[in-house]
Design a protein around this motif. Structure first.
Motif, PDB file in Angstrom:
ATOM      1  N   PRO A 190      -0.630  -4.246   3.966  1.00 14.69           N
ATOM      2  CA  PRO A 190      -1.040  -2.835   4.054  1.00 14.69           C
ATOM      3  C   PRO A 190       0.125  -1.879   4.301  1.00 14.69           C
ATOM      4  CG  PRO A 190      -1.431  -3.902   6.155  1.00 14.69           C
ATOM      5  CD  PRO A 190      -0.857  -4.956   5.240  1.00 14.69           C
ATOM      6  N   ASN A 191       1.257  -2.116   3.670  1.00 12.56           N
ATOM      7  CA  ASN A 191       2.445  -1.330   4.000  1.00 12.56           C
ATOM      8  C   ASN A 191       3.461  -1.429   2.867  1.00 12.56           C
ATOM      9  OD1 ASN A 191       3.485  -4.027   4.466  1.00 12.56           O
ATOM     10  ND2 ASN A 191       2.602  -3.905   6.513  1.00 12.56           N
ATOM     11  N   ASP A 201      -0.829  -2.251   9.535  1.00 13.99           N
ATOM     12  CA  ASP A 201      -1.362  -1.108   8.794  1.00 13.99           C
ATOM     13  C   ASP A 201      -1.082   0.167   9.578  1.00 13.99           C
ATOM     14  OD1 ASP A 201      -3.225  -1.136  10.894  1.00 13.99           O
ATOM     15  OD2 ASP A 201      -4.798  -2.058   9.674  1.00 13.99           O
ATOM     16  N   ARG A 202      -1.499   1.295   9.030  1.00 11.88           N
ATOM     17  CA  ARG A 202      -1.196   2.585   9.647  1.00 11.88           C
ATOM     18  C   ARG A 202      -1.760   2.685  11.072  1.00 11.88           C
ATOM     19  NH1 ARG A 202       2.678   5.846   8.486  1.00 11.88           N
ATOM     20  NH2 ARG A 202       2.213   5.816   6.254  1.00 11.88           N
ATOM     21  N   GLY A 206       0.796   3.149   3.105  1.00  9.95           N
ATOM     22  CA  GLY A 206       0.984   2.404   4.346  1.00  9.95           C
ATOM     23  C   GLY A 206       2.309   2.718   5.007  1.00  9.95           C
ATOM     24  N   ASN A 236       0.864  -1.184   0.000  1.00 10.64           N
ATOM     25  CA  ASN A 236       0.000   0.000   0.000  1.00 10.64           C
ATOM     26  C   ASN A 236       0.893   1.222   0.000  1.00 10.64           C
ATOM     27  OD1 ASN A 236      -1.632   2.183   0.676  1.00 10.64           O
ATOM     28  ND2 ASN A 236      -2.898   1.027   2.108  1.00 10.64           N
TER      29      ASN A 236
END
Length: 361
Positions: A203-204, A351-352, A60, A57
């Protein structure tokens, strides 16, 4: 020995490569070959640490997984008139593991084989025989008749001297013996993490890194972390095994094959409690075996990563290894595979929002 599988072939290539601190090129080339198919982008910092980027992402957090390319070795300092080579250590060595060991001097004209020697015990006094030979009294014999011949071989001050040992699976083929497990196993973990994320959503942005000059002060981790500016850092390295004769549980209690080590504390860093708890929760949820460990001396790349910019929550995940900083070390393949599994499962969840929770915990 049965035919090696793809992973074992990679481990052999990584550990057989020569790369003492300050001369990691050969090891970097091997890591680059194996990590390139799984990276979106590949680059180096200005000191030579290898950085492989894989984007899940774009928005992310940045996750850094760092193993160091360098191994302990020696450097030529002078050649005496009789053609014997004197040297300094590069990284930490215990003098009792050095004598009579084969080495390779990497010269501009090619490799030169030698052996570490000293004055024979037969001519020492009884008192001197009881003491270990000091490193300053050792030399390398390359079979040269004089200084001029040694120089004709291509040897000159500054040349790298690398321990010689060939990767060898033991009779129990999960027990793997090689030089440079410290820390080509960390490089292998970084490669395998990117490989297992190849077709997986995450997600990163993941950075698999082979750092330089860890053994002489965590130097490449500092420069590569500045290049990346990560949000989370994992230093992957070897740790102390406590399962050989003479070691008590209070000195070291980790055992080969019982899972990767979660480092609570070392001389370079107190592990980030939020990140440590997050990783332990994942290990327990996924039933991935792990061991706790701490080291009062020594450090890992996490020690440099966590001090980057305004701070990076970091954790060292290590592989219990016997006889590190010698010509031949032993580790267990299951620990490698479980370390990879643990980091991959963590990356899937980082993730964030999760990173923010870790920072505030």
């Amino acid at each position: 020995m049965k035919k090696m599988d793809e992973t074992t072939t990679m481990l052999k290539a990584l550990t057989d490569a020569r790369g003492i601190s300050g001369h990691e090129k050969e090891a970097r080339q091997v890591m680059e070959k194996y990590i390139k198919p799984f990276a979106d982008e590949l680059f180096t910092d200005n000191l030579g640490s290898l950085i492989a980027k894989k984007t899940g992402n774009d928005n992310g957090p940045k996750i850094m997984v760092a193993g160091h390319l360098d191994e302990v070795g020696f450097m030529v300092t002078r050649i005496d008139k009789n053609g014997f080579i004197y040297f300094q250590t590069v990284g930490g060595w215990w003098n009792q593991v050095m004598l009579a060991q084969r080495v390779t001097i990497m010269t501009a004209k090619g490799d030169v084989t030698g052996v570490i020697g000293s004055k024979p015990p037969h001519i020492l006094s009884p008192e001197a025989r009881k003491k270990p030979v000091a490193i300053k009294d050792m030399f390398i014999d390359v079979g040269a008749s004089d200084k001029e011949e040694a120089m004709e071989f291509g040897i000159r001050p500054g040349d790298s001297i690398v321990p010689y040992f060939e990767f060898t699976p033991l009779k129990n083929e999960k027990m793997l013996m090689a030089k440079a497990w410290d820390n080509r196993i960390g490089c292998a973990i970084a490669i395998e993490v990117l490989k297992q994320l190849k077709d997986v959503e995450h997600p990163n942005i993941v950075y698999g890194v082979g750092t330089i000059q860890e053994e002489v002060g965590l130097r490449g981790a500092r420069t590569s972390a500045h290049a990346i500016n990560p949000d989370i850092g994992f230093g992957v390295d070897v740790g102390i095994a406590g399962d050989t004769p003479g070691i008590s549980d209070k000195d070291a209690d980790s055992k080969l094959g019982k899972g990767p080590q979660i480092i609570l504390y070392d001389a370079s860093m107190i592990s980030h409690k939020g990140l440590r708890d997050f990783i332990i929760d994942i290990a327990e949820e996924q039933q991935i075996p792990f061991q706790y460990s701490s080291m009062s001396g020594g450090g890992t790349d996490s020690g440099a990563i966590h001090l980057t910019a305004n701070g990076v929550p970091s954790l060292s995940i290590t592989i219990a290894t016997r006889y590190i900083h010698s010509h031949a070390a032993i580790l267990h393949r299951d620990d490698f595979e479980n370390a990879v599994k643990l980091i991959v499962e963590a990356i899937k969840k980082l993730d964030r929002d999760t990173v923010k929770e870790i920072i505030l915990s």
